[in-house]
Design a protein around this motif. Structure first.
Motif: not given
Length: 415
Positions: A68-76
Motif C-alpha cells: 500500500y502507498r499513500v498520497l503523503a505530500g500535502r503541499r504537492e
C-alpha cells in the motif's frame, strides 16, 4: 462537471477498491461528466483511460502493508487540486486524506467521502481498547469535514448513524454481470485444482489479518475431518501468505497468488462449488458479489455487512471453522441448479449503472445533456501539471462551465 477522485491504499493488484474506482469512473464519463482519479504509485504518470483521466503521484510504500502507498505530500497535492479546479471531490480515504474536506470547503467545492470500511471493526481487529469511543470521535470529525458521507451498506453506515451524522447517504456498489457470469465456468480451470469427486472451495481476497484467511484454511480442515473431500484455492497475496502456508501444510490448500486478469478471476469463481468470505469487517464484499454473479454460492461471516448482500445466494454464519464447514455442507445439499440460480438471481439485484446513478445523486450531479457529434470530438482541456523534480508546479487550468476555450493540445488529448 469535473469530479476529482482521490484514493489511497490502492495497490497495483486488482482489488475491491480499485474495481469500484474503475467502474464509477467509467459511469461518470458515460453520464457526460469528467472523471479524474488521483492515486499514489511508484512514479508519476498521467493518462487517459476508459475511467477518465488517471494521475499517479510518486509515493513511498507503507511498511508491512503488502504494498500500500499513500498520497503523503500535502503541499504537492494541494497544488494539483488547485490546478485541476474540480467541481466535486470524492475521497476514498477517511484517515490520511480527511483534510481535503476542509480544502474543498475553503474553495467552495462540494465534497464527498466514501467509507469503504468500518473504523470500529478495524480497531477491533487491531486489538484497540475503547474502539467505539475512538471511532465515534474520529467519525464525528470526518462527518464535519465533508458535505456528504457515502456508505455502501447499512452495516457500514451504522457507526455514522450512532453519532447522528446528518449528511449520511447509503449507496450500494455493483457487479459486472457480463464479465462475472455462470457461463464463465471452465472445466480446465476446475481440473487444475480439484478432482471430479472433490469439493472445490475458493477464497479470493487479500491475505491479511482483517480478512481472516486462516478461517478458510481451518474450514477445509474441519470438512476433511468430517470425511468431506474438500480442497481450497486461495487467490490473492498479502502479509499472511507464509503463515497460511504453514497452517495448511498438511491440507489440500493451493495458493494461486494474485490473479491479475479479471476474466481469469471470473473463471475461477464460476468453477468453484462454494466461495468463502470469512472477513468479519467487510462492508460490502465485491468478490462475494462477483462469485454469486458467476452462479457460485457463498458462505460469509455474519458479523460483517455481507448478510445484507448475500440474501438467498449463500449462508451467513458465525466466524468459526465448524460453522463455516457446516454451512458448506448445507449448501451442497441443495440441488446444484437451484443453488446456482439463487446465487445469480441475488447478484442481478446489483448493477453498476444503478450504483453510478446513486453516487451521482449523492454528488448532486445529473447526467450532462447529450452533445452533438461535432462537439463530442472535443472536451474541455485539463492539461497535465508541469513537474519539476517530481513536484507539480501550480498552474491554472480550464474547467467546464467556467471557461469555454480549448487549446490545440487539449483538443488533441481528448479527441
Amino acid at each position: 462537471m469535473r469530479i476529482v477522485r482521490l484514493a489511497n491504499f490502492v495497490t497495483v493488484h486488482t482489488g475491491g477498491l480499485r474495481t469500484a474506482l474503475r467502474q464509477l469512473g467509467r459511469g461518470y464519463e458515460a453520464a457526460g461528466h469528467e472523471a479524474v482519479l488521483v492515486i499514489p504509485g511508484r512514479r508519476y504518470s498521467d493518462k487517459m483511460t476508459k475511467q477518465g483521466r488517471v494521475i499517479t503521484l510518486p509515493s513511498a510504500p507503507l511498511p508491512r502493508t503488502g504494498g500500500y502507498r499513500v498520497l503523503a505530500g500535502r503541499r504537492e497535492l494541494i497544488k494539483l487540486l488547485d490546478g485541476l479546479e474540480p467541481d466535486r471531490i470524492e475521497v476514498s480515504d477517511r484517515t490520511t486524506l480527511r483534510w481535503t474536506g476542509d480544502w474543498a470547503r475553503r474553495r467552495g467545492v462540494r465534497s464527498m467521502m466514501v467509507s469503504h470500511e468500518t473504523l470500529a471493526g478495524l480497531l477491533g481487529v487491531w486489538g484497540m481498547p475503547k474502539r467505539d469511543a475512538l471511532a465515534d470521535a474520529f467519525n464525528r470529525r470526518t462527518a464535519e469535514a465533508f458535505d456528504t458521507i457515502v456508505c455502501t451498506t447499512s452495516f457500514a453506515a451504522e457507526e455514522f448513524r450512532r453519532i447522528g451524522a446528518p449528511n449520511l447517504v447509503e449507496v450500494p456498489l455493483g457487479v459486472d454481470l457480463k464479465l462475472f457470469h455462470p457461463g464463465k465456468m471452465d472445466v480446465a480451470v476446475r481440473a487444475r485444482y480439484a478432482r471430479p469427486d472433490e469439493l472445490l472451495l475458493v477464497y479470493c481476497s487479500r491475505l491479511s489479518a482483517a480478512k481472516r484467511p486462516e478461517l478458510a484454511v481451518d474450514t477445509v480442515a474441519a470438512l476433511r475431518n468430517g470425511k468431506v473431500p474438500a480442497v481450497l484455492v486461495m487467490a490473492g497475496d498479502g502479509t499472511r501468505r507464509t503463515a497460511l502456508a504453514y497452517r495448511g501444510a498438511r491440507l489440500p490448500v493451493r495458493f494461486a497468488g494474485h490473479i491479475s486478469e479479471r476474466p481469469a478471476v471470473a473463471a475461477l469463481l464460476a468453477s468453484a462449488d462454494v466461495v468463502l468470505s470469512p472477513g468479519p469487517v467487510e462492508t460490502f464484499g465485491l468478490t462475494t458479489l462477483e462469485a454469486m454473479a458467476c452462479g457460485t454460492p457463498v458462505v460469509v461471516n455474519e458479523q460483517s455487512a455481507l448478510p445484507e448482500v448475500v440474501g438467498d445466494g449463500g449462508v451467513a454464519v458465525q466466524g468459526t471453522a465448524d460453522a463455516f464447514a457446516a454451512a458448506v455442507s448445507k449448501l451442497m445439499e441443495r440441488p446444484r441448479v437451484e443453488r446456482r440460480e439463487a446465487a445469480r438471481t441475488q447478484a442481478e439485484k446489483y448493477g453498476w449503472p444503478k450504483s453510478v446513478g446513486g453516487f451521482l445523486r449523492a454528488h448532486e450531479a445529473a447526467p450532462a445533456p447529450a452533445t452533438s457529434p461535432a462537439s463530442a470530438l472535443i472536451r474541455p482541456a485539463v492539461p497535465s501539471p508541469t513537474y519539476l523534480n517530481g513536484v507539480p508546479a501550480p498552474r491554472r487550468m480550464n474547467n467546464p462551465g467556467r471557461e469555454a476555450g480549448v487549446d490545440e493540445a487539449g483538443a488533441a488529448r481528448y479527441a
